[in-house]
Design a protein around this motif. Structure first.
Motif, PDB file in Angstrom:
ATOM      1  N   SER A  16       0.848  -1.195   0.000  1.00 13.27           N
ATOM      2  CA  SER A  16       0.000   0.000   0.000  1.00 13.27           C
ATOM      3  C   SER A  16       0.884   1.244   0.000  1.00 13.27           C
ATOM      4  O   SER A  16       2.089   1.163   0.216  1.00 13.27           O
ATOM      5  CB  SER A  16      -0.883  -0.015   1.238  1.00 13.27           C
ATOM      6  OG  SER A  16      -0.092   0.160   2.386  1.00 13.27           O
ATOM      7  N   GLY A  17       0.257   2.396  -0.220  1.00 12.04           N
ATOM      8  CA  GLY A  17       0.987   3.655  -0.221  1.00 12.04           C
ATOM      9  C   GLY A  17       1.680   3.912   1.101  1.00 12.04           C
ATOM     10  O   GLY A  17       2.814   4.390   1.144  1.00 12.04           O
ATOM     11  N   ASN A  18       1.000   3.584   2.198  1.00 11.52           N
ATOM     12  CA  ASN A  18       1.593   3.802   3.512  1.00 11.52           C
ATOM     13  C   ASN A  18       2.828   2.931   3.722  1.00 11.52           C
ATOM     14  O   ASN A  18       3.831   3.385   4.273  1.00 11.52           O
ATOM     15  CB  ASN A  18       0.559   3.523   4.608  1.00 11.52           C
ATOM     16  CG  ASN A  18      -0.356   4.716   4.827  1.00 11.52           C
ATOM     17  OD1 ASN A  18      -0.113   5.794   4.283  1.00 11.52           O
ATOM     18  ND2 ASN A  18      -1.394   4.521   5.600  1.00 11.52           N
ATOM     19  N   GLU A  19       2.742   1.692   3.265  1.00 13.37           N
ATOM     20  CA  GLU A  19       3.908   0.812   3.385  1.00 13.37           C
ATOM     21  C   GLU A  19       5.049   1.319   2.505  1.00 13.37           C
ATOM     22  O   GLU A  19       6.221   1.213   2.885  1.00 13.37           O
ATOM     23  CB  GLU A  19       3.542  -0.608   2.962  1.00 13.37           C
ATOM     24  CG  GLU A  19       2.892  -1.428   4.064  1.00 13.37           C
ATOM     25  CD  GLU A  19       2.634  -2.855   3.614  1.00 13.37           C
ATOM     26  OE1 GLU A  19       1.460  -3.198   3.443  1.00 13.37           O
ATOM     27  OE2 GLU A  19       3.603  -3.600   3.415  1.00 13.37           O
ATOM     28  N   ALA A  20       4.690   1.852   1.349  1.00  9.44           N
ATOM     29  CA  ALA A  20       5.712   2.400   0.448  1.00  9.44           C
ATOM     30  C   ALA A  20       6.448   3.547   1.120  1.00  9.44           C
ATOM     31  O   ALA A  20       7.678   3.650   1.031  1.00  9.44           O
ATOM     32  CB  ALA A  20       5.067   2.869  -0.854  1.00  9.44           C
ATOM     33  N   VAL A  21       5.701   4.401   1.827  1.00  9.57           N
ATOM     34  CA  VAL A  21       6.328   5.525   2.523  1.00  9.57           C
ATOM     35  C   VAL A  21       7.223   5.015   3.652  1.00  9.57           C
ATOM     36  O   VAL A  21       8.358   5.478   3.819  1.00  9.57           O
ATOM     37  CB  VAL A  21       5.254   6.493   3.061  1.00  9.57           C
ATOM     38  CG1 VAL A  21       5.868   7.516   3.998  1.00  9.57           C
ATOM     39  CG2 VAL A  21       4.550   7.198   1.929  1.00  9.57           C
ATOM     40  N   ALA A  22       6.726   4.032   4.404  1.00 10.45           N
ATOM     41  CA  ALA A  22       7.538   3.463   5.493  1.00 10.45           C
ATOM     42  C   ALA A  22       8.830   2.855   4.932  1.00 10.45           C
ATOM     43  O   ALA A  22       9.901   2.995   5.531  1.00 10.45           O
ATOM     44  CB  ALA A  22       6.740   2.407   6.245  1.00 10.45           C
ATOM     45  N   THR A  23       8.721   2.222   3.759  1.00  5.93           N
ATOM     46  CA  THR A  23       9.909   1.650   3.121  1.00  5.93           C
ATOM     47  C   THR A  23      10.889   2.751   2.727  1.00  5.93           C
ATOM     48  O   THR A  23      12.104   2.608   2.890  1.00  5.93           O
ATOM     49  CB  THR A  23       9.497   0.847   1.873  1.00  5.93           C
ATOM     50  OG1 THR A  23       8.415  -0.001   2.228  1.00  5.93           O
ATOM     51  CG2 THR A  23      10.638   0.019   1.349  1.00  5.93           C
ATOM     52  N   ALA A  24      10.346   3.855   2.211  1.00 12.18           N
ATOM     53  CA  ALA A  24      11.204   4.984   1.834  1.00 12.18           C
ATOM     54  C   ALA A  24      11.945   5.522   3.050  1.00 12.18           C
ATOM     55  O   ALA A  24      13.125   5.861   2.978  1.00 12.18           O
ATOM     56  CB  ALA A  24      10.366   6.085   1.197  1.00 12.18           C
TER      57      ALA A  24
END
Lengths: 88, 397
Positions: B7-15
């Motif tokens: 999800s977008g939130n996971e993508a941000v956390a990964t970043a």
């Protein structure tokens, strides 16, 4: 750190004496220390509410830029080395 | 590089993980909560070294992040809606202090009345605070822009905080394919943190002190110039990202365009609904209507040059706004209208508070626009809205 660009300013200053606490033109009496009487006990240094007493070479001097002339130092001096002198 | 469905939130956390962030000030607010949940999970599993500070409000979340950033640590926080408004004071303090910080905003409606769904009003209401403001249109872009945000923010020609917007729920909770860069690629792209000054007991500085009027104004002008100059710097770092990390999305421009070169009419919008608009444009193109789209990726700095190049000379420009400036239309409309001359600009405010605007609505709106609508600003409701059960003072009597 190198801040090379002419448009870059940052909202910081180096710590120093605040311009806001400076005594204006309104002081009427100032303390004068008789260094021959001063025993260097630093009671005046302890009691000065403006921290304008500066210990120097075992004795004390006064920072007149910030001294408001309240007379506390003169009152607490055990050997009466500080006298309040009229400025007007 | 690996491909993962997240999800977008996971993508941000990964970043955040890839950027090796030193501290995150966290306070949960829908729809941003799962960013910090994911970060906490990563921390618990020992995947990241980030210090996670739990605080009692969004105001404190930004304050903690600000403090860490002043001390020289790469700092991150995320928020949304009422939380961003609660943070508002600290948002200005961070920008005014010229300290690099990155924040992700999962955009959401602002009360009253209570509404947790998506719109852009919280994001656009911070546009005067001196932050660089990017807006993602898919989870991949959310990841890429968050990583680039650290690079831009810490550039010595900029030294301003960066806010990355992302449509709440639509991006934050929807899982899609995301290409995740390797740690080595990001380490190569993102150099160690730089900042204009740090808190150091050995070499003290005074922060947050009183400035006389002339000094204050000089500092404001310096923010203005740094933000204006950041335009080229963003392009430069975007090109570098394309070269070193991923060439998949073109980051060499501040805005992204779709079938705009030969178009007679242009649509301007921001965020995730660009996907629906692109499909609608394809349908209209088949019908012989020459229409294209310009998606605003950076609301600040506002690239007047790019907007003029892309939109001037068109027969008409339609702005789709998912936020409002009450009594004036949408903020995006105001920006576009003040940038281009000699071109008719119309505005449609829609999609507020989670109202769904899809491909069919876009086709309807675009064809209506091409036929010629009279009002400058129109409020559009996708479905026939029935009589709302809203209480009036008369009912209460």
């Amino acid at each position: 750190m190198s801040l090379l660009l002419d448009y870059q300013y940052f909202p910081i200053t180096k710590p120093g004496k605040g311009a806001g606490g400076k005594t204006g033109s309104w002081r009427v009496v100032k303390p004068v220390v008789d260094l021959s009487k001063c025993i260097g006990c630093k009671a005046c240094f302890m009691f000065c509410p403006e921290s304008t007493i500066v210990p120097k070479g075992g004795k004390v001097t006064v920072d007149y830029e910030y001294c408001k002339g309240c007379g506390v130092c003169s009152n607490v001096c055990p050997v009466k080395a500080i006298s309040m002198v009229s400025e007007t | 590089m690996i491909r993962k469905i997240i999800s977008g939130n996971e993508a941000v956390a990964t970043a955040v993980k890839l950027a090796r962030v030193g501290l995150t000030g966290i306070y949960p607010i829908t729809p941003q909560t799962s960013i910090i949940e994911k970060l906490a999970e990563m921390k618990a599993q020992g995947e990241i070294q980030t210090e996670i500070v739990r605080v009692e409000s969004e105001h404190s979340a930004m304050a903690a992040t600000y403090g860490a950033a002043l001390a020289g640590i790469r700092a991150f926080t995320a928020t949304a809606s009422q939380g961003l408004l609660y943070m508002h004071e600290m948002v200005w303090w961070v920008a005014g202090s010229r300290v690099p910080v990155v924040m992700v905003v999962g955009t959401r409606a602002v009360g009253a009345p209570w509404n947790i769904w998506n719109e852009h009003t919280d994001f656009t209401s911070e546009r005067d605070s001196g932050w660089i403001m990017a807006f993602a249109s898919n989870p991949q872009e959310a990841l890429d822009l968050t990583i680039q945000a650290f690079r831009i923010s810490e550039d010595e020609r900029v030294f301003l905080p960066v806010m990355v917007g992302m449509d709440g729920f639509i991006l934050s909770h929807t899982k899609t394919n995301v290409l995740i860069p390797d740690q080595e690629q990001i380490d190569d792209y993102l150099p160690p943190r730089r900042q204009p000054y740090v808190i150091d007991p050995e070499d003290p500085v005074e922060i947050g002190n009183m400035f006389p009027p002339e000094g204050y104004m000089k500092l404001r002008e310096s923010i203005h110039l740094a933000l204006k100059n950041s335009e080229d710097i963003i392009r430069q770092h975007g090109r570098e990202y394309n070269k070193k990390v991923s060439p998949m999305i073109d980051y060499s421009t501040l805005n992204s365009s779709y079938r705009l070169e030969d178009a007679d009419y242009a649509v301007v919008l921001m965020g995730a609904w660009a996907g629906d608009a692109m499909e609608a444009i394809d349908v209209l193109r088949e019908k012989g209507i020459k229409i294209g789209m310009l998606r605003v990726r950076y609301l600040r700095p506002w690239s007047e040059k790019e907007i003029r190049e892309n939109l001037e000379g068109k027969k008409g420009v339609l702005v789709l706004d998912r936020s409002t400036s009450f009594g004036r239309g949408g903020p995006l409309y105001i920006e576009v209208k003040s940038t281009i001359r000699d071109t008719e600009v119309k505005d449609i405010v829609t999609g507020l508070g989670g109202v769904t605007v899809g491909k069919s609505d876009m086709i309807y709106l675009f064809s209506k626009f091409v036929e010629g609508i009279k009002e400058d600003v129109t409020w559009y409701y996708p479905k026939e809205v029935g009589k709302l059960d809203v209480r009036t003072p008369r009912d209460i009597e």
